[in-house]
Design a protein around this motif. Sequence first.
Motif: not given
Length: 183
Positions: A39, A81, A84
């Motif tokens: 991540k 993001d 994510r």
Amino acid sequence: MSRLLGSALENPTQRDKELAKPFGYGAPFASAYRSWLHKSGVIELRFPIVLTGFGEVLVKKDPAFQKMPTLWFLHQQLTVDPTRAEAWHFFMGAFRAMSSTTFSSADLRNGLVMKLSAHDAKHFGPQSKMIPVIARKLIECYSSEDGLGRLELLTKTVDGSYAFSEKSVPEGFATPQSLADAY
């Protein structure tokens, strides 16, 4: 994360159970940290562990994940993001923007319920056991010296609430070379 990554790179054939053993934990510990390494843009999500281009820079320039460019990179990757690391993205984006001068843990939990409950009301609804854990982890991440606390993006106030700082965030790292140049 850096210690598990170092161990995994030294022992590429070890599975999660073996990787976690020196830390005194079971396989879920290593699995969780591998997920966070993914991540945060350091590794690809696969076995054996494969570094991304950014991960190669981090391992070379700051294998202990202690230097400021590393911390800014990790922050960027966790918040850029929306899919994510959704809770991190929400916390530093929408929640930060809608928060008044200060916020409480309860305010953050309520915000997380509003954001995440659409995924699964049982796991992320008002009675969820996950929401308090996620809120605690977000606050710990940005207030702990072991996390991203040195970035000084979050402070605890004298009354026990929290406040986002007005500190400007540096421009992100678009390429592994831009990250290497930051060191």
